[in-house]
Design a protein around this motif. Sequence first.
Motif, PDB file in Angstrom:
ATOM      1  N   ASN A  76       0.834  -1.252   0.064  1.00  0.00           N
ATOM      2  CA  ASN A  76      -0.031  -0.072  -0.007  1.00  0.00           C
ATOM      3  C   ASN A  76       0.712   1.204   0.123  1.00  0.00           C
ATOM      4  O   ASN A  76       0.545   2.203  -0.744  1.00  0.00           O
ATOM      5  N   PRO A  80       0.425   3.603  -4.030  1.00  0.00           N
ATOM      6  CA  PRO A  80      -0.670   4.212  -3.507  1.00  0.00           C
ATOM      7  C   PRO A  80      -1.747   4.294  -4.712  1.00  0.00           C
ATOM      8  O   PRO A  80      -2.723   4.177  -4.472  1.00  0.00           O
ATOM      9  N   PHE A  83      -3.356   1.157  -5.751  1.00  0.00           N
ATOM     10  CA  PHE A  83      -4.314   0.705  -5.075  1.00  0.00           C
ATOM     11  C   PHE A  83      -5.480   1.407  -5.065  1.00  0.00           C
ATOM     12  O   PHE A  83      -6.763   0.731  -5.102  1.00  0.00           O
ATOM     13  N   ASN A 137      -2.908   2.504   4.848  1.00  0.00           N
ATOM     14  CA  ASN A 137      -3.837   1.971   3.942  1.00  0.00           C
ATOM     15  C   ASN A 137      -5.007   2.593   3.485  1.00  0.00           C
ATOM     16  O   ASN A 137      -6.063   2.290   3.021  1.00  0.00           O
ATOM     17  N   TRP A 139      -5.364   4.593   0.923  1.00  0.00           N
ATOM     18  CA  TRP A 139      -5.723   4.543  -0.524  1.00  0.00           C
ATOM     19  C   TRP A 139      -6.680   3.421  -0.941  1.00  0.00           C
ATOM     20  O   TRP A 139      -7.502   3.566  -1.591  1.00  0.00           O
ATOM     21  N   TYR A 140      -6.337   2.229  -0.363  1.00  0.00           N
ATOM     22  CA  TYR A 140      -7.268   0.946  -0.508  1.00  0.00           C
ATOM     23  C   TYR A 140      -8.567   1.106   0.167  1.00  0.00           C
ATOM     24  O   TYR A 140      -9.661   0.873  -0.274  1.00  0.00           O
TER      25      TYR A 140
END
Length: 331
Positions: A76, A80, A83, A137, A139-140
Amino acid sequence: MRLQSKNAKIYVAGHRGMVGRGIWHHLREAGYTNLVGRTSDELDLRDPHASRRFFEDEQPDFVVLAAARVGGILANDRYPADFLGDNLAIEQSVIQAAHEVGVERLVFLGSTCIYPKHAPQPMPEDSLLTGPLEPTNQWYAVAKIAGHKLCEGLHRQHGDDMVTLMPTNLYGPGDDFDLETSHVLPALLRKTHEAKSRKPSRPDGSDAPVTLWGSGEPKREFLYVDDLADAVRFVLETPEEEIHEVAPDGMLNVGVGEDLSINDLMTLIQDVVGHHGPVEHDESKPDGTPRKLVDTSRMDALGWTAQTSLRNGIEQTYDWYREHEEELIEA
Protein backbone atom coordinates in the motif's frame (compact mmCIF):
# COMPACT_ATOMS: atom_id res chain seq x y z
CA MET A 1 -34.12 -10.83 -4.69
CA ARG A 2 -32.48 -13.70 -2.83
CA LEU A 3 -30.73 -16.68 -4.35
CA GLN A 4 -33.08 -19.66 -4.47
CA SER A 5 -32.54 -21.67 -7.66
CA LYS A 6 -29.50 -23.93 -7.87
CA ASN A 7 -29.46 -23.11 -11.60
CA ALA A 8 -29.15 -19.35 -11.10
CA LYS A 9 -26.19 -17.90 -12.99
CA ILE A 10 -23.68 -16.46 -10.52
CA TYR A 11 -20.72 -14.38 -11.67
CA VAL A 12 -17.81 -14.48 -9.22
CA ALA A 13 -15.49 -11.60 -10.13
CA GLY A 14 -11.98 -12.45 -9.01
CA HIS A 15 -12.53 -16.21 -8.86
CA ARG A 16 -8.81 -16.98 -9.12
CA GLY A 17 -7.82 -15.05 -5.99
CA MET A 18 -7.86 -16.51 -2.50
CA VAL A 19 -11.28 -15.07 -1.64
CA GLY A 20 -12.94 -15.61 -5.01
CA ARG A 21 -11.63 -19.17 -5.25
CA GLY A 22 -13.00 -19.93 -1.79
CA ILE A 23 -16.41 -18.52 -2.73
CA TRP A 24 -16.45 -20.45 -6.01
CA HIS A 25 -15.71 -23.80 -4.34
CA HIS A 26 -18.14 -23.16 -1.50
CA LEU A 27 -21.00 -22.33 -3.88
CA ARG A 28 -20.27 -25.47 -5.89
CA GLU A 29 -20.30 -27.58 -2.74
CA ALA A 30 -23.65 -26.01 -1.86
CA GLY A 31 -25.07 -27.24 -5.19
CA TYR A 32 -24.81 -24.08 -7.32
CA THR A 33 -23.36 -25.23 -10.63
CA ASN A 34 -24.05 -22.35 -13.03
CA LEU A 35 -21.01 -20.30 -12.04
CA VAL A 36 -19.23 -17.86 -14.35
CA GLY A 37 -15.70 -16.53 -14.01
CA ARG A 38 -13.05 -14.83 -16.12
CA THR A 39 -9.34 -14.44 -15.49
CA SER A 40 -7.77 -10.98 -15.63
CA ASP A 41 -6.20 -11.97 -18.97
CA GLU A 42 -9.63 -12.80 -20.37
CA LEU A 43 -11.40 -9.73 -18.96
CA ASP A 44 -9.84 -6.52 -17.64
CA LEU A 45 -12.43 -5.35 -15.11
CA ARG A 46 -10.89 -1.88 -15.08
CA ASP A 47 -12.25 -1.45 -18.62
CA PRO A 48 -15.92 -0.39 -18.39
CA HIS A 49 -16.64 -1.21 -22.05
CA ALA A 50 -15.24 -4.74 -21.76
CA SER A 51 -17.15 -5.26 -18.52
CA ARG A 52 -20.41 -4.07 -20.04
CA ARG A 53 -19.99 -6.40 -23.05
CA PHE A 54 -19.34 -9.30 -20.68
CA PHE A 55 -22.48 -8.57 -18.65
CA GLU A 56 -24.58 -8.19 -21.80
CA ASP A 57 -23.30 -11.49 -23.19
CA GLU A 58 -23.54 -13.54 -19.96
CA GLN A 59 -26.58 -11.92 -18.29
CA PRO A 60 -25.71 -13.12 -14.77
CA ASP A 61 -28.50 -13.31 -12.21
CA PHE A 62 -26.22 -12.68 -9.23
CA VAL A 63 -22.79 -11.09 -8.84
CA VAL A 64 -20.14 -11.46 -6.17
CA LEU A 65 -17.51 -8.74 -6.56
CA ALA A 66 -14.38 -10.24 -5.00
CA ALA A 67 -11.94 -8.82 -7.56
CA ALA A 68 -9.55 -6.23 -6.15
CA ARG A 69 -5.95 -5.13 -5.99
CA VAL A 70 -4.87 -6.16 -2.50
CA GLY A 71 -1.73 -6.14 -0.37
CA GLY A 72 -0.23 -5.41 3.02
CA ILE A 73 1.24 -2.25 4.54
CA LEU A 74 4.39 -2.32 2.39
CA ALA A 75 2.52 -2.72 -0.90
CA ASN A 76 0.00 0.00 0.00
CA ASP A 77 2.81 2.38 0.85
CA ARG A 78 4.75 1.71 -2.35
CA TYR A 79 1.87 1.75 -4.84
CA PRO A 80 -0.76 4.21 -3.52
CA ALA A 81 -1.99 5.36 -6.94
CA ASP A 82 -2.39 1.76 -8.13
CA PHE A 83 -4.33 0.69 -5.03
CA LEU A 84 -6.67 3.66 -5.32
CA GLY A 85 -7.01 3.83 -9.10
CA ASP A 86 -7.30 0.13 -9.92
CA ASN A 87 -9.87 -0.57 -7.21
CA LEU A 88 -11.98 2.45 -8.11
CA ALA A 89 -11.94 1.39 -11.75
CA ILE A 90 -12.92 -2.22 -10.99
CA GLU A 91 -15.77 -1.18 -8.71
CA GLN A 92 -17.21 1.44 -11.03
CA SER A 93 -16.97 -0.88 -14.01
CA VAL A 94 -18.58 -3.96 -12.44
CA ILE A 95 -21.19 -2.30 -10.23
CA GLN A 96 -22.39 -0.01 -13.04
CA ALA A 97 -22.61 -2.89 -15.51
CA ALA A 98 -24.57 -4.94 -12.96
CA HIS A 99 -26.98 -2.04 -12.54
CA GLU A 100 -27.42 -1.54 -16.27
CA VAL A 101 -28.26 -5.16 -17.06
CA GLY A 102 -30.46 -5.52 -13.96
CA VAL A 103 -28.84 -8.30 -11.92
CA GLU A 104 -31.00 -9.63 -9.10
CA ARG A 105 -28.42 -9.03 -6.37
CA LEU A 106 -24.80 -7.93 -6.15
CA VAL A 107 -22.61 -8.64 -3.13
CA PHE A 108 -19.61 -6.31 -2.90
CA LEU A 109 -16.67 -7.30 -0.72
CA GLY A 110 -15.09 -4.40 1.11
CA SER A 111 -12.65 -4.43 4.01
CA THR A 112 -12.66 -3.31 7.63
CA CYS A 113 -9.73 -1.01 6.83
CA ILE A 114 -12.44 1.44 5.71
CA TYR A 115 -13.13 2.36 9.32
CA PRO A 116 -11.38 5.25 11.08
CA LYS A 117 -8.02 4.56 12.71
CA HIS A 118 -9.50 5.28 16.15
CA ALA A 119 -12.99 3.89 15.62
CA PRO A 120 -14.80 2.56 18.69
CA GLN A 121 -14.06 -1.09 19.43
CA PRO A 122 -15.64 -3.31 18.33
CA MET A 123 -16.21 -1.26 15.17
CA PRO A 124 -19.88 -0.84 14.19
CA GLU A 125 -20.89 -0.20 10.60
CA ASP A 126 -22.12 3.29 11.45
CA SER A 127 -18.61 4.38 12.46
CA LEU A 128 -17.82 4.74 8.74
CA LEU A 129 -16.57 8.25 7.84
CA THR A 130 -16.53 9.44 11.47
CA GLY A 131 -12.76 10.04 11.64
CA PRO A 132 -9.39 9.91 9.84
CA LEU A 133 -8.23 6.68 8.21
CA GLU A 134 -5.08 4.74 9.02
CA PRO A 135 -2.47 6.43 6.74
CA THR A 136 -0.74 3.18 5.73
CA ASN A 137 -3.79 1.80 3.91
CA GLN A 138 -5.84 4.91 3.17
CA TRP A 139 -5.62 4.47 -0.60
CA TYR A 140 -7.25 1.04 -0.55
CA ALA A 141 -9.72 2.17 2.11
CA VAL A 142 -10.92 5.19 0.11
CA ALA A 143 -11.57 2.96 -2.89
CA LYS A 144 -13.54 0.44 -0.82
CA ILE A 145 -15.59 3.22 0.78
CA ALA A 146 -16.43 4.53 -2.69
CA GLY A 147 -17.50 1.05 -3.83
CA HIS A 148 -19.86 0.66 -0.88
CA LYS A 149 -21.29 4.14 -1.37
CA LEU A 150 -21.95 3.40 -5.05
CA CYS A 151 -23.89 0.28 -4.03
CA GLU A 152 -25.79 2.22 -1.37
CA GLY A 153 -26.50 5.04 -3.82
CA LEU A 154 -27.86 2.69 -6.48
CA HIS A 155 -30.11 1.08 -3.88
CA ARG A 156 -31.45 4.45 -2.70
CA GLN A 157 -31.87 5.98 -6.16
CA HIS A 158 -32.91 2.98 -8.25
CA GLY A 159 -33.85 0.23 -5.78
CA ASP A 160 -30.98 -2.04 -6.82
CA ASP A 161 -30.46 -5.00 -4.48
CA MET A 162 -26.81 -4.48 -3.54
CA VAL A 163 -25.15 -5.57 -0.30
CA THR A 164 -21.65 -4.81 1.01
CA LEU A 165 -19.81 -7.27 3.23
CA MET A 166 -16.92 -5.88 5.29
CA PRO A 167 -14.74 -8.86 6.24
CA THR A 168 -12.08 -8.52 8.88
CA ASN A 169 -8.46 -9.62 8.19
CA LEU A 170 -8.63 -12.69 5.94
CA TYR A 171 -6.27 -15.64 5.62
CA GLY A 172 -6.29 -19.19 4.34
CA PRO A 173 -5.13 -21.56 1.59
CA GLY A 174 -4.18 -19.66 -1.56
CA ASP A 175 -3.08 -16.59 0.40
CA ASP A 176 -0.31 -14.26 -0.77
CA PHE A 177 2.96 -15.36 0.85
CA ASP A 178 5.19 -12.87 -0.98
CA LEU A 179 6.95 -10.91 1.78
CA GLU A 180 6.78 -7.74 -0.33
CA THR A 181 3.00 -7.73 -0.68
CA SER A 182 1.48 -10.10 1.90
CA HIS A 183 -0.57 -9.36 4.98
CA VAL A 184 0.67 -10.06 8.49
CA LEU A 185 -0.51 -13.64 9.07
CA PRO A 186 0.84 -15.28 5.90
CA ALA A 187 4.03 -13.20 6.17
CA LEU A 188 4.67 -14.42 9.70
CA LEU A 189 3.79 -17.99 8.75
CA ARG A 190 6.36 -17.96 5.95
CA LYS A 191 9.03 -16.20 8.03
CA THR A 192 8.56 -18.66 10.88
CA HIS A 193 8.68 -21.69 8.58
CA GLU A 194 11.86 -20.44 6.91
CA ALA A 195 13.49 -19.69 10.26
CA LYS A 196 12.76 -23.22 11.45
CA SER A 197 14.00 -24.72 8.18
CA ARG A 198 17.27 -22.77 8.19
CA LYS A 199 20.30 -24.96 8.86
CA PRO A 200 22.40 -25.14 10.88
CA SER A 201 20.45 -24.04 13.93
CA ARG A 202 21.92 -21.61 16.45
CA PRO A 203 24.76 -22.76 18.79
CA ASP A 204 22.29 -23.35 21.63
CA GLY A 205 20.19 -25.58 19.37
CA SER A 206 17.37 -23.06 18.93
CA ASP A 207 15.93 -22.07 15.57
CA ALA A 208 16.87 -18.88 13.73
CA PRO A 209 15.05 -15.75 14.91
CA VAL A 210 11.92 -14.29 13.33
CA THR A 211 11.68 -10.53 12.84
CA LEU A 212 8.34 -8.97 13.70
CA TRP A 213 7.43 -5.53 12.37
CA GLY A 214 6.67 -2.91 15.00
CA SER A 215 5.95 -3.51 18.67
CA GLY A 216 3.66 -6.48 18.21
CA GLU A 217 1.13 -4.80 20.50
CA PRO A 218 -1.64 -3.93 17.98
CA LYS A 219 -4.60 -6.30 18.13
CA ARG A 220 -6.15 -7.95 15.10
CA GLU A 221 -9.07 -10.22 14.31
CA PHE A 222 -8.63 -12.97 11.70
CA LEU A 223 -11.31 -14.65 9.58
CA TYR A 224 -10.68 -17.91 7.73
CA VAL A 225 -11.47 -17.58 4.03
CA ASP A 226 -13.91 -20.52 4.00
CA ASP A 227 -15.96 -18.79 6.68
CA LEU A 228 -16.20 -15.67 4.52
CA ALA A 229 -17.30 -17.86 1.59
CA ASP A 230 -20.03 -19.30 3.79
CA ALA A 231 -21.09 -15.77 4.80
CA VAL A 232 -21.36 -14.78 1.11
CA ARG A 233 -23.58 -17.78 0.36
CA PHE A 234 -25.68 -17.05 3.45
CA VAL A 235 -26.23 -13.43 2.45
CA LEU A 236 -27.05 -14.37 -1.16
CA GLU A 237 -29.77 -16.68 0.18
CA THR A 238 -31.21 -14.20 2.72
CA PRO A 239 -34.33 -12.17 1.73
CA GLU A 240 -33.63 -8.52 0.93
CA GLU A 241 -36.09 -7.20 3.49
CA GLU A 242 -34.37 -9.14 6.28
CA ILE A 243 -30.98 -7.69 5.34
CA HIS A 244 -32.22 -4.11 5.19
CA GLU A 245 -34.13 -4.50 8.43
CA VAL A 246 -30.82 -4.93 10.30
CA ALA A 247 -28.66 -3.00 7.79
CA PRO A 248 -30.50 -0.01 6.28
CA ASP A 249 -27.28 1.03 4.53
CA GLY A 250 -26.77 -2.47 3.14
CA MET A 251 -23.47 -2.95 4.98
CA LEU A 252 -22.61 -6.00 7.08
CA ASN A 253 -19.43 -6.66 9.03
CA VAL A 254 -18.12 -10.23 8.82
CA GLY A 255 -15.80 -11.34 11.61
CA VAL A 256 -15.31 -13.76 14.46
CA GLY A 257 -15.95 -11.38 17.36
CA GLU A 258 -12.58 -11.71 19.08
CA ASP A 259 -9.03 -10.53 18.48
CA LEU A 260 -5.49 -11.01 19.75
CA SER A 261 -2.22 -9.10 19.74
CA ILE A 262 0.30 -9.64 16.96
CA ASN A 263 2.67 -10.92 19.65
CA ASP A 264 0.11 -13.57 20.65
CA LEU A 265 -0.45 -14.42 16.99
CA MET A 266 3.29 -14.90 16.65
CA THR A 267 3.30 -17.31 19.61
CA LEU A 268 0.43 -19.31 18.09
CA ILE A 269 2.18 -19.51 14.71
CA GLN A 270 5.42 -20.63 16.38
CA ASP A 271 3.48 -23.41 18.10
CA VAL A 272 1.80 -24.55 14.86
CA VAL A 273 5.08 -24.48 12.90
CA GLY A 274 7.16 -25.95 15.74
CA HIS A 275 9.57 -23.02 15.81
CA HIS A 276 11.78 -22.77 18.90
CA GLY A 277 13.69 -19.55 18.53
CA PRO A 278 13.63 -15.86 19.48
CA VAL A 279 11.33 -13.18 18.11
CA GLU A 280 12.98 -9.86 17.31
CA HIS A 281 11.06 -6.60 16.86
CA ASP A 282 11.90 -4.08 14.15
CA GLU A 283 10.34 -1.00 15.71
CA SER A 284 11.43 1.19 12.80
CA LYS A 285 8.47 -0.33 10.94
CA PRO A 286 4.88 0.95 11.49
CA ASP A 287 2.37 -0.75 13.75
CA GLY A 288 -0.66 0.36 11.75
CA THR A 289 -4.07 0.71 13.39
CA PRO A 290 -3.90 0.00 17.15
CA ARG A 291 -6.90 -2.34 17.12
CA LYS A 292 -9.30 -3.75 14.53
CA LEU A 293 -12.19 -5.73 15.97
CA VAL A 294 -15.54 -5.60 14.19
CA ASP A 295 -19.00 -5.44 15.68
CA THR A 296 -20.78 -8.49 14.22
CA SER A 297 -24.20 -7.79 15.75
CA ARG A 298 -25.88 -7.33 12.35
CA MET A 299 -24.74 -10.72 11.03
CA ASP A 300 -25.51 -12.25 14.43
CA ALA A 301 -29.08 -10.93 14.13
CA LEU A 302 -29.42 -12.55 10.70
CA GLY A 303 -28.26 -15.87 12.16
CA TRP A 304 -24.71 -16.31 10.83
CA THR A 305 -21.51 -16.93 12.82
CA ALA A 306 -18.00 -18.05 11.85
CA GLN A 307 -17.13 -21.69 12.55
CA THR A 308 -13.34 -22.04 12.15
CA SER A 309 -11.05 -21.53 15.14
CA LEU A 310 -7.90 -19.49 14.54
CA ARG A 311 -5.61 -22.39 15.38
CA ASN A 312 -7.45 -24.78 13.05
CA GLY A 313 -7.42 -22.19 10.26
CA ILE A 314 -3.68 -21.55 10.67
CA GLU A 315 -2.98 -25.29 10.64
CA GLN A 316 -4.90 -25.72 7.38
CA THR A 317 -3.18 -22.68 5.86
CA TYR A 318 0.24 -23.98 6.90
CA ASP A 319 -0.50 -27.40 5.41
CA TRP A 320 -1.37 -25.69 2.13
CA TYR A 321 1.76 -23.55 2.23
CA ARG A 322 4.07 -26.54 2.74
CA GLU A 323 2.35 -28.38 -0.10
CA HIS A 324 2.90 -25.41 -2.47
CA GLU A 325 6.14 -24.00 -1.05
CA GLU A 326 8.35 -24.72 -4.03
CA GLU A 327 6.04 -23.14 -6.60
CA LEU A 328 5.45 -20.13 -4.34
CA ILE A 329 9.19 -19.51 -3.96
CA GLU A 330 9.80 -19.91 -7.69
CA ALA A 331 7.02 -17.41 -8.44
